[in-house]
Design an enzyme around this catalytic site. Structure first.
Site, mmCIF file in Angstrom:
data_model
loop_
_atom_site.group_PDB
_atom_site.id
_atom_site.type_symbol
_atom_site.label_atom_id
_atom_site.label_comp_id
_atom_site.label_asym_id
_atom_site.label_seq_id
_atom_site.Cartn_x
_atom_site.Cartn_y
_atom_site.Cartn_z
ATOM 1 N N GLY A 278 86.582 80.512 3.693
ATOM 2 C CA GLY A 278 86.250 79.746 2.374
ATOM 3 C C GLY A 278 85.445 78.443 2.522
ATOM 4 N N GLY A 322 84.197 83.103 7.767
ATOM 5 C CA GLY A 322 83.087 84.109 7.715
ATOM 6 C C GLY A 322 81.574 83.432 7.452
ATOM 7 N N ARG A 323 81.701 83.196 6.437
ATOM 8 C CA ARG A 323 80.352 82.939 5.728
ATOM 9 C C ARG A 323 79.840 81.536 6.549
ATOM 10 N NH1 ARG A 323 79.350 83.223 -0.155
ATOM 11 N NH2 ARG A 323 81.788 83.321 0.076
ATOM 12 N N ARG A 360 74.925 89.484 -4.528
ATOM 13 C CA ARG A 360 75.603 88.233 -4.867
ATOM 14 C C ARG A 360 74.994 87.738 -5.953
ATOM 15 N NH1 ARG A 360 76.142 84.217 -2.161
ATOM 16 N NH2 ARG A 360 78.161 84.013 -2.728
ATOM 17 N N TYR A 364 77.929 87.074 -8.797
ATOM 18 C CA TYR A 364 78.440 85.717 -8.924
ATOM 19 C C TYR A 364 77.645 84.591 -9.398
ATOM 20 C CZ TYR A 364 81.029 88.030 -4.950
ATOM 21 O OH TYR A 364 81.568 88.734 -3.950
ATOM 22 N N CYS A 391 66.327 99.959 -11.162
ATOM 23 C CA CYS A 391 66.335 100.007 -12.386
ATOM 24 C C CYS A 391 67.436 99.319 -13.245
ATOM 25 C CB CYS A 391 66.458 101.642 -12.641
ATOM 26 S SG CYS A 391 65.315 102.553 -12.025
ATOM 27 N N GLU A 392 67.373 98.064 -13.219
ATOM 28 C CA GLU A 392 68.432 97.337 -13.729
ATOM 29 C C GLU A 392 67.730 95.860 -14.048
ATOM 30 O OE1 GLU A 392 72.659 96.994 -14.038
ATOM 31 O OE2 GLU A 392 71.572 98.779 -12.578
#
Ligand code: LLP
Length: 463
Positions: A278, A322-323, A360, A364, A391-392
């Site tokens: 984290g 991880g990150r 992301r 987020y 398409c968003e």
């Protein structure tokens, strides 16, 4: 209201949100070393290079969009984490951030262990030769098949996430004639200061067993009665992209309190605690992450202090970054397609990827940086929103940033710090082809995950 929705545009096309760059950076050509991987620099012509290779060559050879991963930076970060914690602790790289067979081999060479949370991650790990005993198996709803397989393989630890799982893992171990090493994941009631969907230790969420109400103590009680389980410790993961160590301190303190209660009730001192992952990284120049040695010192000081206060021997600590290992080591390279200035608002720069290679921002509200990397420019800064080709209208890669006003179709731009949770969360939305991951090191570039092809798409569609 039984459901909530937001109309296609307004939530994303709102006015500039608080905390965004109020003014353009002093030098648009500068590459802030906080957000770029370690071997990134500009060559004499102003083009970005990584591992000694220029982006024009990379784009030509591997196409765009593509993720370029700085292998020596990845390895250096692995070493920094294991050196920081020394021989008294274990570092488990969290494979969910990004996992491939090459990554598994690098981890082994650099002496790290691996945390997996699915049968697919387990398969990748084993296929690349990671010894089962160096693997921790996570997940809040592991299937019976996943549990049987993990126990049968002899994974080093299974992290128990619910009362049902205590029984399931014990049953599998009994059937297979094994004694499985386990930890119990507890939720310590800490509200980590991060996005709601990536905070995991407050009580109202799906992970772990609550310390509150004696739930975790009851889980320990039940686990200790089962001969096929060897309870080696308590696990806590409080969330992601966290900069403030206070949450970890509270978490460590509460986990140690539980260890003391376990000793008092059962006469057993559990030998390990895992404080999860984290730790935050810099996505923009505004972010100030802590170095592994500072984190290691803060965590081990608090655990040692709390254990001394409770008369416990200090347990072996493990962590699961991880990150913080892979995030800063990669950037995504895009080619600019269209440029649309919206009078009085900002300029929309469309690239050849989008939410399929980086979800992301949409998911987020994550912030990213971006730079023109195929050349430098002396043009004025222009406020841009970098968007994808899906398409968003929420298909945004970088919400607010500045690029030079002479930006043109065909220019290459790069978004740094995309090593974690970008390729691993990539999708085929609009039947797009997931981009490759190319490892770059000492003047050599090689594909470690290839680009998807239209044949890949059709091969899943059985007609
Ligand atoms: N350990 C456990 C038990 C975890 O659940 C996680 C992340 C980690 C370690 C690694 O956390 P890290 O050091 O990478 O922050 N997709 C989100 C993050 C979700 C993370 C889920 N668990 C994102 O893109 O920010």
């Amino acid at each position: 209201m039984s459901r909530s929705a937001h109309p296609a545009g307004p939530r994303h096309a709102d006015v500039l949100h608080e905390g965004h760059y109020a003014a353009p950076p002093a030098d648009l050509n500068a590459l802030d070393e906080k957000v770029w991987s370690r071997t990134v620099t500009r060559d004499a012509d102003g083009a970005l290079t990584v591992g000694g290779i220029g982006v024009a060559r990379l784009a030509e050879e591997f196409g765009t969009p593509a993720y370029f991963l700085d292998e020596s930076d990845f390895r250096a970060r692995c070493r920094a984490w294991s050196d920081a914690f020394g021989g008294d602790a274990d570092v488990f790289y969290a494979g969910k951030a990004f996992l491939s067979r090459a990554v598994v081999r690098w981890l082994q060479e650099e002496g790290l262990n691996l945390d997996v949370c699915s049968g697919g991650e387990l398969t990748t790990a084993l296929d690349a030769g990671m010894p089962a005993e160096r693997i921790a198996f996570h997940g809040n709803n592991k299937s019976l098949a996943e549990i049987e397989r993990a126990v049968g393989l002899g994974v080093g630890r299974i992290v128990l996430d619910s009362f049902q799982e205590i029984v399931r893992v014990a049953g599998a171990a009994q059937r297979l004639g094994r004694r499985q090493r386990v930890q119990i994941r507890v939720t310590v009631g800490v509200e980590a200061h991060t996005h709601e969907f990536i905070a995991t230790a407050h009580e109202d969420q799906k992970f772990g067993i609550a310390l509150a109400g004696g739930q975790a103590a009851e889980a320990v009680r039940r686990t200790l009665t089962l001969d096929s389980l060897e309870l080696i410790g308590i696990h806590s993961h409080i969330g992601s992209q966290i900069f403030d160590m206070a949450g970890f301190e509270v978490s460590a303190r509460r986990v140690v309190q539980l260890l003391a209660e376990v000793r008092d009730e059962h006469g057993v001192e559990l030998p390990e605690i895992d404080l999860g992952g984290g730790l935050g990284i810099a996505y923009t120049s505004d972010d100030d992450p802590r170095e592994p040695h500072e984190i290691a010192k803060a965590l081990s000081d608090i655990v040692t202090r709390e254990c001394e206060a409770s008369g416990l021997a200090t347990p072996r600590i493990s962590v699961e970054p991880g990150r913080a290992i892979v995030g800063p080591t990669a950037f995504t390279l895009y080619e600019v397609g269209t440029i649309k200035p919206l009078e009085g608002l900002r300029t929309y720069v469309s690239v050849d990827g989008g939410m399929s290679d980086n979800i992301r921002t949409a998911l987020y509200d994550a912030e990213y940086s971006v730079a023109l990397v195929s050349r430098t420019s002396d043009a004025e800064p222009m406020l841009v929103r970098v968007v994808g080709k899906h398409c968003e209208s929420g298909d945004i890669v970088v919400k607010d940033a500045f690029l030079p006003a002479d930006l043109a179709p065909g220019d290459l731009i790069a978004v740094p710090a995309t090593g974690a949770y970008c390729r691993s969360m990539a999708s085929n939305y609009n039947h797009s082809l997931r981009p490759p991951v190319v490892a770059v090191r000492d003047g050599e570039a090689r594909v470690i995950v290839r680009r998807e092809t239209e044949e890949d798409l059709l091969s899943l569609d059985v007609g």
